[in-house]
Design a protein around this motif. Structure first.
Motif, short mmCIF file in Angstrom:
data_model
loop_
_atom_site.label_atom_id
_atom_site.label_comp_id
_atom_site.label_asym_id
_atom_site.label_seq_id
_atom_site.Cartn_x
_atom_site.Cartn_y
_atom_site.Cartn_z
N THR A 17 25.17 26.70 -13.03
CA THR A 17 25.19 25.24 -13.17
C THR A 17 25.92 24.80 -14.45
OG1 THR A 17 23.21 25.09 -11.84
CG2 THR A 17 23.72 23.18 -13.18
N ALA B 40 14.66 24.35 -1.35
CA ALA B 40 13.47 23.58 -0.95
C ALA B 40 12.46 23.45 -2.08
CB ALA B 40 12.81 24.25 0.25
N GLY B 41 12.43 24.42 -2.98
CA GLY B 41 11.43 24.39 -4.05
C GLY B 41 10.05 24.83 -3.56
N VAL C 60 18.44 29.02 -3.98
CA VAL C 60 18.59 28.07 -5.09
C VAL C 60 17.23 27.82 -5.77
CG1 VAL C 60 19.59 25.84 -5.76
CG2 VAL C 60 20.41 26.97 -3.70
N ARG D 17 17.58 18.67 1.64
CA ARG D 17 18.57 17.59 1.73
C ARG D 17 18.53 16.70 0.49
NH1 ARG D 17 15.58 13.96 6.44
NH2 ARG D 17 13.48 14.38 5.72
N SER D 18 18.27 17.30 -0.67
CA SER D 18 18.25 16.48 -1.89
C SER D 18 19.65 16.03 -2.24
CB SER D 18 17.66 17.27 -3.06
OG SER D 18 18.57 18.26 -3.48
N VAL E 160 13.87 27.63 -7.73
CA VAL E 160 13.35 28.16 -9.00
C VAL E 160 11.91 27.67 -9.09
CG1 VAL E 160 13.58 28.26 -11.50
CG2 VAL E 160 15.63 28.01 -10.11
N THR F 24 11.89 18.84 6.07
CA THR F 24 10.47 18.90 6.47
C THR F 24 10.22 18.35 7.88
OG1 THR F 24 10.06 16.83 5.33
CG2 THR F 24 9.50 18.83 4.13
N THR G 293 25.46 22.30 -9.53
CA THR G 293 24.76 23.38 -8.82
C THR G 293 25.45 23.69 -7.48
OG1 THR G 293 22.71 22.88 -9.97
CG2 THR G 293 22.51 24.15 -7.93
P1 NAP Z 1 13.89 18.40 -3.94
O1 NAP Z 1 14.58 17.17 -4.41
O2 NAP Z 1 12.41 18.50 -4.06
O3 NAP Z 1 14.29 18.61 -2.40
C1 NAP Z 1 13.71 19.62 -1.65
C2 NAP Z 1 14.24 19.56 -0.24
O4 NAP Z 1 13.66 20.64 0.49
C3 NAP Z 1 13.85 18.28 0.50
O5 NAP Z 1 14.94 17.81 1.24
C4 NAP Z 1 12.70 18.70 1.38
O6 NAP Z 1 12.67 18.04 2.63
C5 NAP Z 1 13.03 20.16 1.65
N1 NAP Z 1 11.80 20.93 1.89
C6 NAP Z 1 10.74 21.06 1.07
N2 NAP Z 1 9.78 21.80 1.65
C7 NAP Z 1 10.25 22.15 2.87
C8 NAP Z 1 9.72 22.88 3.96
N3 NAP Z 1 8.50 23.41 3.91
N4 NAP Z 1 10.48 23.02 5.07
C9 NAP Z 1 11.72 22.46 5.13
N5 NAP Z 1 12.27 21.75 4.13
C10 NAP Z 1 11.55 21.59 3.02
O7 NAP Z 1 14.46 19.70 -4.64
P2 NAP Z 1 15.90 20.04 -5.28
O8 NAP Z 1 16.08 19.25 -6.51
O9 NAP Z 1 16.94 20.05 -4.22
O10 NAP Z 1 15.62 21.57 -5.72
C11 NAP Z 1 15.28 22.56 -4.78
C12 NAP Z 1 14.97 23.85 -5.52
O11 NAP Z 1 16.16 24.27 -6.20
C13 NAP Z 1 13.91 23.72 -6.60
O12 NAP Z 1 13.18 24.92 -6.68
C14 NAP Z 1 14.72 23.54 -7.88
O13 NAP Z 1 14.03 23.99 -9.03
C15 NAP Z 1 15.91 24.41 -7.59
N6 NAP Z 1 17.12 24.02 -8.33
C16 NAP Z 1 17.78 24.98 -9.02
C17 NAP Z 1 18.93 24.67 -9.71
C18 NAP Z 1 19.64 25.74 -10.47
O14 NAP Z 1 19.36 26.89 -10.30
N7 NAP Z 1 20.55 25.45 -11.32
C19 NAP Z 1 19.41 23.36 -9.72
C20 NAP Z 1 18.74 22.39 -8.96
C21 NAP Z 1 17.59 22.73 -8.26
P3 NAP Z 1 12.39 16.43 2.78
O15 NAP Z 1 13.68 15.77 2.40
O16 NAP Z 1 12.08 16.28 4.21
O17 NAP Z 1 11.26 16.14 1.85
#
Ligand code: NAP
Length: 302
Positions: free
Chosen positions: A283, A216-217, A236, A169-170, A238, A197, A144
């Motif tokens: 991806t 962030a999701g 990013v 920061r995932s 979804v 967050t 990704t």
């Molecule tokens: P994740 O593991 O849940 O990580 C989310 C990150 O966003 C965490 O670091 C979290 O902070 C931060 N966050 C959440 N809410 C926030 C807020 N209100 N303010 C500031 N930061 C915030 O998610 P992920 O796996 O990285 O995925 C993120 C999004 O991308 C999702 O919607 C997922 O479906 C999408 N995605 C899409 C693809 C693709 O299109 N191929 C691939 C991967 C992911 P903390 O660390 O402090 O909790």
């Protein structure tokens, strides 16, 4: 101003054509094709649909593709042994274990058992380390983040010296894309800020971004007034926010929304990815690119 749309669906097609041409040339000169195995444990419907798409794309490019379906009851020991066999198989250049795995299996142990030189997902600690070092050390950038960087480059967005702000920061998106954008090199060389967050003032940081990458999701997290006029916005996120009946198939499909208020943001940004159709299609494309790269490493071509 209306932003230029960065369409992953179109960029994917260009990249897949480039990959198919390379595969054809390597087959002619070396008599080999990239080999990818996708291991699916159990029958999670979302996993089945991802794997089906991966297999279809691999076949389209002329790869050797093995879809190895295992029962949800497979033991951790047997799954590790299976990976061990693919590690030894010279016709396989990429090994992918579809997540999530059943609860009785330790995902970390399984992913770490994959030979780092066949880890085309780029999640093995060895590849995470290689990515951090950067330059010629990098073997498989995770798919990704690699897709995000490719979109930025192919959209002609200047990254050198740009202020890049990454929301999230995932380990699969936020951290690796932040690391990639700060490396010295093409499509990078940026000044990078990562917010999460615990960040005190999210809006303040986002407003400074020449390139805003949001993972962030959280649907609609980024407000239009947080976007710098003319910025490149990569969404990013979804998020399933409901269901509708598809006009094409008559079936119920999910309504997907990104992390950015798209309709308002596109009046301010210089370029923006839609959801769906932006980052999503990249991806699997990057997975194919990594698998071909793995073969090229083996052949001494890179
Ligand atoms: P994740 O593991 O849940 O990580 C989310 C990150 O966003 C965490 O670091 C979290 O902070 C931060 N966050 C959440 N809410 C926030 C807020 N209100 N303010 C500031 N930061 C915030 O998610 P992920 O796996 O990285 O995925 C993120 C999004 O991308 C999702 O919607 C997922 O479906 C999408 N995605 C899409 C693809 C693709 O299109 N191929 C691939 C991967 C992911 P903390 O660390 O402090 O909790």
């Amino acid at each position: 101003m209306t932003a230029k749309l960065i369409m992953g669906t179109e960029i994917r097609e260009t990249i897949l054509e480039e990959l198919a041409a390379e595969v054809k040339a390597i087959k002619q000169t070396h008599g080999v094709v990239p080999g990818l195995v996708t291991i699916l444990v159990g029958a999670n419907p979302a996993s089945i649909s991802y794997v089906t798409l991966k297999v279809k794309t691999a076949h389209r490019l002329g790869y050797k593709e093995i879809q190895d379906n295992q029962a949800a009851t497979i033991s951790e020991k047997d799954l590790l042994a299976l990976i061990g066999r693919y590690n030894q198989d010279d016709s396989i250049h990429g090994i992918l274990v579809q997540l999530p795995l059943p609860k009785h299996i330790d995902e970390k142990k399984v992913l770490n058992a994959i030979d780092p030189d066949k880890d085309v997902d780029g999640f093995h600690p060895v590849n995470v380390g290689r990515l951090m070092i950067g330059g010629s050390e990098v073997r498989f950038p995770p798919c990704t983040p690699a897709g995000i960087q490719e979109l930025i480059v192919r959209a002609g967005v200047k990254t050198d010296g740009a202020e890049v702000v990454v929301v999230g920061r995932s380990n699969i998106v936020g951290k690796p894309i932040a690391n990639m954008m700060l490396q010295k090199g093409k499509g990078a060389n940026a000044t990078v800020t990562v917010v999460h967050t615990a960040t005190r003032d999210l809006a303040f940081h986002c407003k400074r971004a020449d390139i805003l990458i949001v993972a962030a999701g959280v649907p609609g997290l980024v407000k239009p007034e947080w976007i710098k006029p003319g910025a490149c916005v990569i969404d990013v996120g979804v998020n399933r926010v409901g269901e509708k009946v598809s006009e094409k198939t008559g079936q119920k499909v999910a309504i997907l929304k990104g992390d950015v208020d798209f309709d308002a943001a596109k009046q301010i940004a210089g370029s923006i990815t839609p959801v769906p159709g932006g980052v999503g299609p990249m991806t699997i494309t990057m997975l194919m690119k990594n698998t071909l790269k793995s073969l090229k490493f083996k052949l001494g071509m890179v």
